[in-house]
Enzyme design. Structure first.
Site, PDB file in Angstrom:
ATOM      1  N   ARG A  94       0.840  -1.200   0.000  1.00 30.22           N
ATOM      2  CA  ARG A  94       0.000   0.000   0.000  1.00 30.22           C
ATOM      3  C   ARG A  94       0.875   1.251   0.000  1.00 30.22           C
ATOM      4  O   ARG A  94       0.591   2.234  -0.682  1.00 30.22           O
ATOM      5  CB  ARG A  94      -0.922  -0.010   1.227  1.00 30.22           C
ATOM      6  CG  ARG A  94      -1.747   1.269   1.351  1.00 30.22           C
ATOM      7  CD  ARG A  94      -2.732   1.221   2.510  1.00 30.22           C
ATOM      8  NE  ARG A  94      -3.487   2.467   2.578  1.00 30.22           N
ATOM      9  CZ  ARG A  94      -4.489   2.679   3.421  1.00 30.22           C
ATOM     10  NH1 ARG A  94      -4.871   1.722   4.258  1.00 30.22           N
ATOM     11  NH2 ARG A  94      -5.133   3.833   3.431  1.00 30.22           N
ATOM     12  N   ASN A 148     -10.502  -4.516  -0.950  1.00 22.65           N
ATOM     13  CA  ASN A 148     -10.410  -3.426  -1.911  1.00 22.65           C
ATOM     14  C   ASN A 148      -9.445  -3.741  -3.039  1.00 22.65           C
ATOM     15  O   ASN A 148      -8.695  -4.708  -2.933  1.00 22.65           O
ATOM     16  CB  ASN A 148      -9.931  -2.162  -1.172  1.00 22.65           C
ATOM     17  CG  ASN A 148     -11.102  -1.321  -0.705  1.00 22.65           C
ATOM     18  OD1 ASN A 148     -12.084  -1.159  -1.432  1.00 22.65           O
ATOM     19  ND2 ASN A 148     -10.995  -0.788   0.502  1.00 22.65           N
ATOM     20  N   ASP A 171     -18.110   0.094   3.219  1.00 24.10           N
ATOM     21  CA  ASP A 171     -18.702   0.703   4.414  1.00 24.10           C
ATOM     22  C   ASP A 171     -18.800   2.225   4.351  1.00 24.10           C
ATOM     23  O   ASP A 171     -19.325   2.848   5.254  1.00 24.10           O
ATOM     24  CB  ASP A 171     -17.893   0.319   5.650  1.00 24.10           C
ATOM     25  CG  ASP A 171     -16.481   0.879   5.578  1.00 24.10           C
ATOM     26  OD1 ASP A 171     -16.194   1.694   4.692  1.00 24.10           O
ATOM     27  OD2 ASP A 171     -15.662   0.490   6.422  1.00 24.10           O
ATOM     28  N   HIS A 206     -16.846   4.167  -4.072  1.00 28.87           N
ATOM     29  CA  HIS A 206     -15.991   5.321  -3.779  1.00 28.87           C
ATOM     30  C   HIS A 206     -16.161   6.397  -4.848  1.00 28.87           C
ATOM     31  O   HIS A 206     -15.212   7.115  -5.187  1.00 28.87           O
ATOM     32  CB  HIS A 206     -14.510   4.910  -3.663  1.00 28.87           C
ATOM     33  CG  HIS A 206     -14.221   4.088  -2.436  1.00 28.87           C
ATOM     34  ND1 HIS A 206     -12.963   3.661  -2.088  1.00 28.87           N
ATOM     35  CD2 HIS A 206     -15.036   3.616  -1.453  1.00 28.87           C
ATOM     36  CE1 HIS A 206     -13.012   2.971  -0.964  1.00 28.87           C
ATOM     37  NE2 HIS A 206     -14.260   2.915  -0.557  1.00 28.87           N
ATOM     38  N   TYR A 270     -14.797  10.340  -1.321  1.00 26.11           N
ATOM     39  CA  TYR A 270     -13.712   9.896  -2.205  1.00 26.11           C
ATOM     40  C   TYR A 270     -13.627  10.712  -3.493  1.00 26.11           C
ATOM     41  O   TYR A 270     -12.606  10.670  -4.184  1.00 26.11           O
ATOM     42  CB  TYR A 270     -13.857   8.414  -2.543  1.00 26.11           C
ATOM     43  CG  TYR A 270     -13.236   7.523  -1.473  1.00 26.11           C
ATOM     44  CD1 TYR A 270     -11.889   7.184  -1.530  1.00 26.11           C
ATOM     45  CD2 TYR A 270     -13.977   7.056  -0.400  1.00 26.11           C
ATOM     46  CE1 TYR A 270     -11.305   6.389  -0.562  1.00 26.11           C
ATOM     47  CE2 TYR A 270     -13.407   6.252   0.573  1.00 26.11           C
ATOM     48  CZ  TYR A 270     -12.060   5.930   0.487  1.00 26.11           C
ATOM     49  OH  TYR A 270     -11.482   5.149   1.448  1.00 26.11           O
ATOM     50  N   ARG A 290      -0.761   7.771   4.034  1.00 20.50           N
ATOM     51  CA  ARG A 290      -1.766   7.127   4.876  1.00 20.50           C
ATOM     52  C   ARG A 290      -1.292   5.740   5.343  1.00 20.50           C
ATOM     53  O   ARG A 290      -1.554   5.346   6.466  1.00 20.50           O
ATOM     54  CB  ARG A 290      -3.091   7.031   4.101  1.00 20.50           C
ATOM     55  CG  ARG A 290      -4.209   6.324   4.840  1.00 20.50           C
ATOM     56  CD  ARG A 290      -4.700   7.099   6.057  1.00 20.50           C
ATOM     57  NE  ARG A 290      -5.646   6.315   6.831  1.00 20.50           N
ATOM     58  CZ  ARG A 290      -5.830   6.435   8.148  1.00 20.50           C
ATOM     59  NH1 ARG A 290      -5.157   7.329   8.843  1.00 20.50           N
ATOM     60  NH2 ARG A 290      -6.703   5.677   8.767  1.00 20.50           N
TER      61      ARG A 290
HETATM   62  P1  NAD Z   1      -4.425  -5.877   6.873  1.00 16.55           P
HETATM   63  O1  NAD Z   1      -3.176  -5.895   6.073  1.00 16.55           O
HETATM   64  O2  NAD Z   1      -4.368  -5.587   8.317  1.00 16.55           O
HETATM   65  O3  NAD Z   1      -5.125  -7.312   6.727  1.00 16.55           O
HETATM   66  C1  NAD Z   1      -5.232  -8.011   5.559  1.00 16.55           C
HETATM   67  C2  NAD Z   1      -4.939  -9.487   5.783  1.00 16.55           C
HETATM   68  O4  NAD Z   1      -5.167 -10.160   4.530  1.00 16.55           O
HETATM   69  C3  NAD Z   1      -3.494  -9.783   6.184  1.00 16.55           C
HETATM   70  O5  NAD Z   1      -3.450 -10.513   7.372  1.00 16.55           O
HETATM   71  C4  NAD Z   1      -2.951 -10.582   5.015  1.00 16.55           C
HETATM   72  O6  NAD Z   1      -2.011 -11.553   5.368  1.00 16.55           O
HETATM   73  C5  NAD Z   1      -4.207 -11.204   4.452  1.00 16.55           C
HETATM   74  N1  NAD Z   1      -4.070 -11.673   3.072  1.00 16.55           N
HETATM   75  C6  NAD Z   1      -3.395 -11.104   2.058  1.00 16.55           C
HETATM   76  N2  NAD Z   1      -3.474 -11.859   0.951  1.00 16.55           N
HETATM   77  C7  NAD Z   1      -4.218 -12.932   1.272  1.00 16.55           C
HETATM   78  C8  NAD Z   1      -4.633 -14.099   0.546  1.00 16.55           C
HETATM   79  N3  NAD Z   1      -4.311 -14.255  -0.738  1.00 16.55           N
HETATM   80  N4  NAD Z   1      -5.385 -15.011   1.184  1.00 16.55           N
HETATM   81  C9  NAD Z   1      -5.699 -14.854   2.482  1.00 16.55           C
HETATM   82  N5  NAD Z   1      -5.333 -13.787   3.225  1.00 16.55           N
HETATM   83  C10 NAD Z   1      -4.595 -12.844   2.624  1.00 16.55           C
HETATM   84  O7  NAD Z   1      -5.403  -4.873   6.131  1.00 16.55           O
HETATM   85  P2  NAD Z   1      -6.627  -3.990   6.677  1.00 16.55           P
HETATM   86  O8  NAD Z   1      -6.232  -2.581   6.704  1.00 16.55           O
HETATM   87  O9  NAD Z   1      -7.190  -4.583   7.887  1.00 16.55           O
HETATM   88  O10 NAD Z   1      -7.652  -4.121   5.481  1.00 16.55           O
HETATM   89  C11 NAD Z   1      -8.121  -5.354   5.018  1.00 16.55           C
HETATM   90  C12 NAD Z   1      -8.900  -5.176   3.744  1.00 16.55           C
HETATM   91  O11 NAD Z   1     -10.186  -4.641   3.976  1.00 16.55           O
HETATM   92  C13 NAD Z   1      -8.252  -4.244   2.720  1.00 16.55           C
HETATM   93  O12 NAD Z   1      -8.475  -4.741   1.428  1.00 16.55           O
HETATM   94  C14 NAD Z   1      -9.020  -2.969   2.905  1.00 16.55           C
HETATM   95  O13 NAD Z   1      -8.916  -2.133   1.794  1.00 16.55           O
HETATM   96  C15 NAD Z   1     -10.383  -3.563   3.093  1.00 16.55           C
HETATM   97  N6  NAD Z   1     -11.405  -2.670   3.632  1.00 16.55           N
HETATM   98  C16 NAD Z   1     -12.475  -2.449   2.854  1.00 16.55           C
HETATM   99  C17 NAD Z   1     -13.484  -1.647   3.285  1.00 16.55           C
HETATM  100  C18 NAD Z   1     -14.611  -1.370   2.353  1.00 16.55           C
HETATM  101  O14 NAD Z   1     -15.293  -0.404   2.523  1.00 16.55           O
HETATM  102  N7  NAD Z   1     -14.832  -2.177   1.321  1.00 16.55           N
HETATM  103  C19 NAD Z   1     -13.422  -1.071   4.548  1.00 16.55           C
HETATM  104  C20 NAD Z   1     -12.307  -1.314   5.334  1.00 16.55           C
HETATM  105  C21 NAD Z   1     -11.301  -2.132   4.861  1.00 16.55           C
HETATM  106  C1  G6P Z   2     -13.120   3.475   4.187  1.00 10.25           C
HETATM  107  C2  G6P Z   2     -13.346   2.882   2.862  1.00 10.25           C
HETATM  108  C3  G6P Z   2     -12.571   1.611   2.728  1.00 10.25           C
HETATM  109  C4  G6P Z   2     -11.122   1.849   2.991  1.00 10.25           C
HETATM  110  C5  G6P Z   2     -10.931   2.473   4.328  1.00 10.25           C
HETATM  111  C6  G6P Z   2      -9.478   2.893   4.399  1.00 10.25           C
HETATM  112  O1  G6P Z   2     -13.718   2.701   5.177  1.00 10.25           O
HETATM  113  O2  G6P Z   2     -14.679   2.624   2.582  1.00 10.25           O
HETATM  114  O3  G6P Z   2     -12.778   1.105   1.462  1.00 10.25           O
HETATM  115  O4  G6P Z   2     -10.384   0.660   2.946  1.00 10.25           O
HETATM  116  O5  G6P Z   2     -11.735   3.609   4.474  1.00 10.25           O
HETATM  117  O6  G6P Z   2      -9.166   3.306   5.620  1.00 10.25           O
HETATM  118  P1  G6P Z   2      -7.684   3.458   6.126  1.00 10.25           P
HETATM  119  O7  G6P Z   2      -7.966   3.883   7.511  1.00 10.25           O
HETATM  120  O8  G6P Z   2      -7.043   2.110   5.990  1.00 10.25           O
HETATM  121  O9  G6P Z   2      -7.057   4.496   5.273  1.00 10.25           O
HETATM  122 MN    MN Z   3     -14.801   1.285   0.772  1.00 13.36          MN
END
Ligand code: NAD
Ligand code: G6P
Ligand code: MN
Length: 447
Positions: A94, A148, A171, A206, A270, A290
């Site tokens: 990232r 994401n 979310d 977004h 966004y 970030r």
């Molecule tokens: P993080 O790095 O703390 O956790 C991600 C985990 O995924 C790690 O433990 C990693 O080892 C694991 N991982 C990576 N590749 C993998 C694979 N191929 N199979 C199984 N596990 C695997 O990240 P985070 O900040 O907690 O975010 C997690 C995800 O959630 C990100 O993609 C983030 O963008 C997403 N997210 C989405 C939303 C949304 O609105 N859609 C909101 C919040 C977070």
């Molecule tokens: C929001 C978005 C997510 C994104 C997150 C990032 O919740 O909807 O898609 O992953 O923010 O937050 P961060 O705190 O990791 O920048």
């Molecule tokens: Mn999102």
């Protein structure tokens, strides 16, 4: 009695996992659970959180089976739902997604612009891999994916695994509706929550706009909310563990400038990356983005709590925070499991819902959710400003997925060039070449 569900949380080592586990435990009366299994391909990272969650589970819900694994067969056999939040390449990648574009004066962001494109190229394969494990071991289970960049991942699931039980979610609308409910409470002196709203909204993930917000008792609250946002953006005191840092507060405030561009709607935050990219870049620190903030903040905080729980052998003193994120996922799982027909904003295939947009676009719009999945509500025609912006971004996302499928360098270059965040094809090429080198372990080979 309600039938209980077996859940697999994919990305078990995510900073969001403990919050989701807690949220599931807080909602057992409406969504009973028989088993929670964490799955991650990084055993060490996952174990740190899993051991703390195991202590919490034993104290709060000893009857629920709780385990963790990096073996797909163990993880995906006999389950009803997979809640997936994987981050392919972790924060290390990232950081590169954010810092490489900034070197060229271009927005460096997790899901927007070149950084989002790079992340998309990493996420597609592993998300499809999870869908395939599910097909093999629990073909009737539902994948609730919020890994994401959700827009690009959604387009990839549409192209590569059509008709499967997959729903992509975000979310951000829920988080912003929570803030709007707080703003409305502040302005009216009455208490509102997001659940009091019935909204009309459309866009890509977004990349969307609210066109109407009524309370469930029929009151049009758009005028009050617009008036609030015009002055303050989304700056409220609503509690939100996920978006509490100063940089998020700035993003929330910036919504007032986005709003000014089209005062008939309320925008997603966004959009600032596309509409004010010059200001975003000017305010960015190319040496500290970030990703650095999250590594120093949320990651340390969550893993620190886990360490303390493990050291003390109890979770009674320390607890994890639950984000807005988590409640939304329980709502969605309940709607599917018990056919509640709850109305929610989800990322689904357009199929005519937005009348003047490509039928195959993956759009974020209101849907009714039941046992057979999401049924989209009609949006109708959207105006020129939004249609123009959405079309540009839509084909960026489609080109990324085409580039991944075909292994096409040319299409990925086109995608970067088309992005509103990138000034020219030559800048796009420089950024692309550097991102491609940084991502060689993760992207398919491009030629
Ligand atoms: P993080 O790095 O703390 O956790 C991600 C985990 O995924 C790690 O433990 C990693 O080892 C694991 N991982 C990576 N590749 C993998 C694979 N191929 N199979 C199984 N596990 C695997 O990240 P985070 O900040 O907690 O975010 C997690 C995800 O959630 C990100 O993609 C983030 O963008 C997403 N997210 C989405 C939303 C949304 O609105 N859609 C909101 C919040 C977070
Ligand atoms: C929001 C978005 C997510 C994104 C997150 C990032 O919740 O909807 O898609 O992953 O923010 O937050 P961060 O705190 O990791 O920048
Ligand atoms: Mn999102």
């Amino acid at each position: 009695m309600k039938q209980s569900s077996a859940i697999c949380i994919a990305g078990g080592g995510s900073t969001y996992t403990p919050g989701i586990v807690l949220m599931l435990l807080d909602n057992l009366d409406r969504f009973p659970i028989s088993r929670i299994t964490l799955y991650d391909n990084n055993e060490e990272r996952q174990a740190k959180l899993a051991k703390a969650c195991a202590i919490m589970m034993k104290e709060k819900a000893p009857d629920i089976v709780f385990n963790w694994t990096s073996d797909p067969q163990t993880a995906f056999t006999g389950i009803d739902f997979v809640m997936a939040h994987i981050r392919v390449g972790l924060y290390e990648m990232r950081e590169k997604d954010e810092k490489i574009p900034l070197k060229y004066g271009v927005v460096g962001q997790e899901t927007c612009g070149p950084g989002g494109i790079a992340y998309g190229m990493r996420s597609i394969g592993p998300v499809i891999e999870i869908a395939d494990y599910m097909e093999k071991y629990s073909p009737n289970a539902w994948l609730l994916n919020y890994s994401n960049p959700a827009s690009i991942v959604a387009e990839a699931t549409r192209r590569l695994r059509p008709g499967k039980h997959i729903i992509n979610i975000c979310d951000m609308p829920v988080a912003l509706e929570t803030m709007m409910a707080a703003a409305l409470s502040e302005r009216t002196g009455k208490t509102y929550t997001r659940k009091d709203f019935e909204v009309r909204y459309y866009g890509l993930n977004h990349f969307g706009w609210w066109t109407d917000i009524h309370t469930k008792d029929g009151k049009d609250v758009m005028p009050i909310l617009k008036d609030y946002i015009k002055e303050n953006g989304f700056a409220t005191n609503a509690k939100d563990f996920q978006h509490k840092d100063a940089s998020w507060k700035e993003t929330y405030q910036k919504a007032k400038d986005i709003y000014a561009l089209d005062p008939t709607t309320i925008p997603s935050t966004y959009l600032k990356y596309y509409l004010f990219p010059d200001e975003v870049v000017a305010h960015s620190n190319p040496a500290y983005t970030r990703a650095n903030e999250v590594m120093e903040g949320r990651e340390k905080e969550v893993f620190g709590i886990a360490e303390r729980i493990i050291a003390k052998g109890t979770a009674k003193e320390d607890t994890f925070a639950v984000g807005v994120h988590a409640s939304f996922i329980v709502d969605l799982a309940c709607a599917i499991r018990y056919n509640t027909k709850e109305r929610m904003l989800l990322i689904v295939e357009n199929n005519g819902a937005i009348a003047n947009l490509d039928d195959t676009a993956m759009v974020e719009i209101p849907c009714l959710v039941g046992s057979s999945g999401a049924e989209a509500l009609t949006v109708g025609k959207i105006p020129s400003f939004q249609l123009g912006l959405i079309n540009e971004q839509l084909y960026v996302e489609k080109l990324v997925v085409e580039a991944w499928i075909e292994g096409s360098y040319g299409k990925l270059w086109q995608a970067l060039t088309l992005s509103k965040t990138v000034p020219s094809a030559s800048v796009a090429k420089k950024i692309l070449d550097e991102l491609m080198e940084a991502n060689k372990e993760y992207w398919p080979t491009l030629s």
